[in-house]
Design an enzyme around this catalytic site. Structure first.
Site, PDB file in Angstrom:
ATOM      1  N   GLU A   5       0.841  -1.218   0.000  1.00 51.25           N
ATOM      2  CA  GLU A   5       0.000   0.000   0.000  1.00 51.25           C
ATOM      3  C   GLU A   5       0.869   1.259   0.000  1.00 51.25           C
ATOM      4  O   GLU A   5       1.709   1.451   0.882  1.00 51.25           O
ATOM      5  CB  GLU A   5      -0.933  -0.025   1.223  1.00 51.25           C
ATOM      6  CG  GLU A   5      -1.996   1.044   1.154  1.00 51.25           C
ATOM      7  CD  GLU A   5      -3.013   0.947   2.291  1.00 51.25           C
ATOM      8  OE1 GLU A   5      -3.334  -0.175   2.724  1.00 51.25           O
ATOM      9  OE2 GLU A   5      -3.465   2.006   2.739  1.00 51.25           O
ATOM     10  N   LYS A  16      -7.598  -1.515  11.237  1.00 49.34           N
ATOM     11  CA  LYS A  16      -6.982  -1.898   9.955  1.00 49.34           C
ATOM     12  C   LYS A  16      -5.761  -1.007   9.701  1.00 49.34           C
ATOM     13  O   LYS A  16      -4.706  -1.466   9.267  1.00 49.34           O
ATOM     14  CB  LYS A  16      -8.007  -1.770   8.821  1.00 49.34           C
ATOM     15  CG  LYS A  16      -7.542  -2.274   7.468  1.00 49.34           C
ATOM     16  CD  LYS A  16      -6.739  -1.279   6.661  1.00 49.34           C
ATOM     17  CE  LYS A  16      -6.366  -1.835   5.303  1.00 49.34           C
ATOM     18  NZ  LYS A  16      -5.428  -0.984   4.569  1.00 49.34           N
ATOM     19  N   HIS A  69      -2.603  10.169   0.759  1.00 52.11           N
ATOM     20  CA  HIS A  69      -2.774   8.862   0.136  1.00 52.11           C
ATOM     21  C   HIS A  69      -2.645   8.974  -1.384  1.00 52.11           C
ATOM     22  O   HIS A  69      -1.927   8.216  -2.020  1.00 52.11           O
ATOM     23  CB  HIS A  69      -4.152   8.307   0.529  1.00 52.11           C
ATOM     24  CG  HIS A  69      -4.346   6.889   0.121  1.00 52.11           C
ATOM     25  ND1 HIS A  69      -3.755   5.853   0.795  1.00 52.11           N
ATOM     26  CD2 HIS A  69      -5.041   6.347  -0.897  1.00 52.11           C
ATOM     27  CE1 HIS A  69      -4.093   4.719   0.210  1.00 52.11           C
ATOM     28  NE2 HIS A  69      -4.871   4.999  -0.819  1.00 52.11           N
TER      29      HIS A  69
HETATM   30  C1  MEV Z   1      -5.990   2.772   5.006  1.00 53.79           C
HETATM   31  O1  MEV Z   1      -5.216   1.675   4.627  1.00 53.79           O
HETATM   32  C2  MEV Z   1      -6.052   2.885   6.500  1.00 53.79           C
HETATM   33  C3  MEV Z   1      -6.978   3.981   7.056  1.00 53.79           C
HETATM   34  O2  MEV Z   1      -8.292   3.823   6.552  1.00 53.79           O
HETATM   35  C4  MEV Z   1      -6.947   3.829   8.552  1.00 53.79           C
HETATM   36  C5  MEV Z   1      -7.936   4.708   9.280  1.00 53.79           C
HETATM   37  O3  MEV Z   1      -8.994   5.073   8.722  1.00 53.79           O
HETATM   38  O4  MEV Z   1      -7.660   5.003  10.461  1.00 53.79           O
HETATM   39  C6  MEV Z   1      -6.493   5.333   6.637  1.00 53.79           C
END
Ligand code: MEV
Length: 438
Positions: free
Chosen positions: A85, A280, A393
């Site tokens: 990722e 996650k 991101h």
């Molecule tokens: C993405 O891989 C993980 C997130 O969704 C974690 C979160 O929302 O705290 C950014």
């Protein structure tokens, strides 16, 4: 069915590939070139990888990245992370740097007990079973002497064995519930070998136990296996600083940030839909280090999520307080990790990752992994409560989109520059590529 095959595992590697290509692929030459292009040119190294599992046809690469500047209990680490990722390593590095300037991370191992169980069915008088168990317990321990000898020399071994009556949940169901200390080994093989020996001994001794009826003597061993739920193999990691020090490019007012951050954590504590995503994000950091260090991320995942639900409702693994002008953020998680055994001394890149981490003990690795999870969560919640997650991101994902469109090096340079001041979305990138190529 026409595509079934027997004896596949006995075929040579090239025959396996031939069969696959002939059976499932239309562009066979192209598929063969692809599979072969991932083979290592060093035959010895390739053979090592071939032999990790059955039916290996090639290697599956993941990037191995590094997040430097992790100050943990006053030791500086560069943390290896294997993950696909885009934004994970960048976020971990950013969080590490942020806390480096504020005293770093503190971590402690709370307990290291592992669990294994022999599940069995017993039809008869429970009082007699209890009496039998007390008699047989020293024999269970004695019979595992050959398995436990080395572990005991190092200070580990079997801690205890209990008889557990589960017959209220399932008629006639009982367990030998055993506790282990496996030191620097994750311990799966050690525990499972002990359990299988317990089961054999238990069965053998039951058949000889005079006080039992024939039916009682014939108890049935259902299975013997370790548990990946390790609520007493737990590590805690924490960051803390005066609220006024919570300043950075993305943080305007430190007090408002601290409050909003705490609200976000509280929401994850009480709302399972959010808790799962929150956790996650934690596992983004944890799995990446677990994988880079050759540990079993499926075991870690299963155990961690069970722990998150241990009080009956799925909740956040991290917690936050904003009190007396101090911001404190911490994680408490179960982690069964090893720094000996398994792949840890076998996979060359795992050895490399371990050396990068200064060859940690299992306890040290528990601390490093917990910190990676905490840092990742700090980065995610900080972004979510300030800029939003997509900014960082999509910046990291930009390169994936450019590669998808086979952008040249010059195109990449121009577009990366363009998106320094423009919002990255998939359609904006597609448009910008098209404009550039007009
Ligand atoms: C993405 O891989 C993980 C997130 O969704 C974690 C979160 O929302 O705290 C950014």
């Amino acid at each position: 069915m026409s595509n079934t095959i027997s004896g596949f595992s006995k075929l040579s590697k090239s025959d396996k590939i031939n069969w696959l290509l002939e059976t499932y692929f239309s562009e066979q030459d192209q598929a063969r070139t692809l599979v072969e292009s991932y083979w290592n040119t060093d035959d010895k190294l390739q053979k090592l990888h071939d032999e990790f599992i059955e039916n290996t046809i090639t290697n599956y690469y993941l990037p191995l990245g590094v997040a430097p500047n992790f100050l943990i209990n006053d030791t500086l680490y560069a943390v290896p992370m294997a993950i696909e990722e885009s934004s994970v390593v960048a976020a971990a590095s950013k969080a590490a740097k942020f806390w480096l300037e504020r005293g770093g991370f503190k971590a402690e191992v709370i307990a290291t007990e592992k669990i294994g169980q022999v599940h069995f069915m017993y039809h008869g008088d429970v009082a007699k079973l209890k009496a039998f168990f007390e008699e047989v317990k020293p024999i269970l321990i004695k019979d595992t002497a050959a398995i436990t000898k080395n572990m005991e020399l190092r200070g580990g071994g079997i801690l205890d064995i209990e008889l557990r009556d589960k017959s209220d949940d399932l008629p006639h169901y009982f367990q030998l519930h055993a506790k282990f200390e496996t030191l620097d080994a994750m311990g799966a093989n050690f525990i499972n070998s002990c359990l299988e020996q317990f089961a054999n001994t238990f069965k053998r001794e039951a058949l000889l136990y005079k006080a039992f009826t024939e039916e009682e003597q014939n108890l049935t061993i259902v299975m013997s296996i370790l548990s990946n739920y390790v609520p007493n193999c737990v590590v805690r990691a924490e960051v803390s600083c005066p609220i006024s020090e919570l300043k950075s490019k993305d943080i305007g007012d430190p007090e408002a940030f601290a409050q909003k951050f705490k609200q976000a954590v509280t929401i994850a504590e009480l709302e399972p839909y959010r808790a799962v995503t929150h956790n996650k994000g934690i596992m983004n950091g944890i799995d990446a280090v677990v994988l880079a260090t050759g540990n079993d991320f499926r075991a870690v995942e299963a155990g961690v999520h069970a722990y998150a639900a241990k009080d009956g409702s799925y909740t956040s693994l991290t917690h936050c307080t904003v009190e007396n002008d101090r911001f404190t953020f911490w994680i408490e998680i179960p982690l069964a990790l090893g720094t000996v055994g398994g792949l840890t001394r076998l996979h060359p890149l795992v050895k490399f990752a371990m050396e990068m981490l200064q060859n940690p003990s299992a306890k040290d690795l528990m601390k490093i992994v917990a910190v990676a999870g905490l840092a990742q969560n700090f980065g995610a919640v900080k972004s979510l409560t300030t800029t939003g997650i997509q900014e960082g991101h999509m910046k990291m994902h930009l390169m994936n989109i450019l590669n998808q469109f086979e952008a040249t090096t010059t195109e990449k340079e121009q577009l990366v520059e363009h998106f320094k001041t423009n919002v990255v979305t998939h359609s904006a990138v597609v448009e910008a590529i098209a404009d550039l190529r007009k």
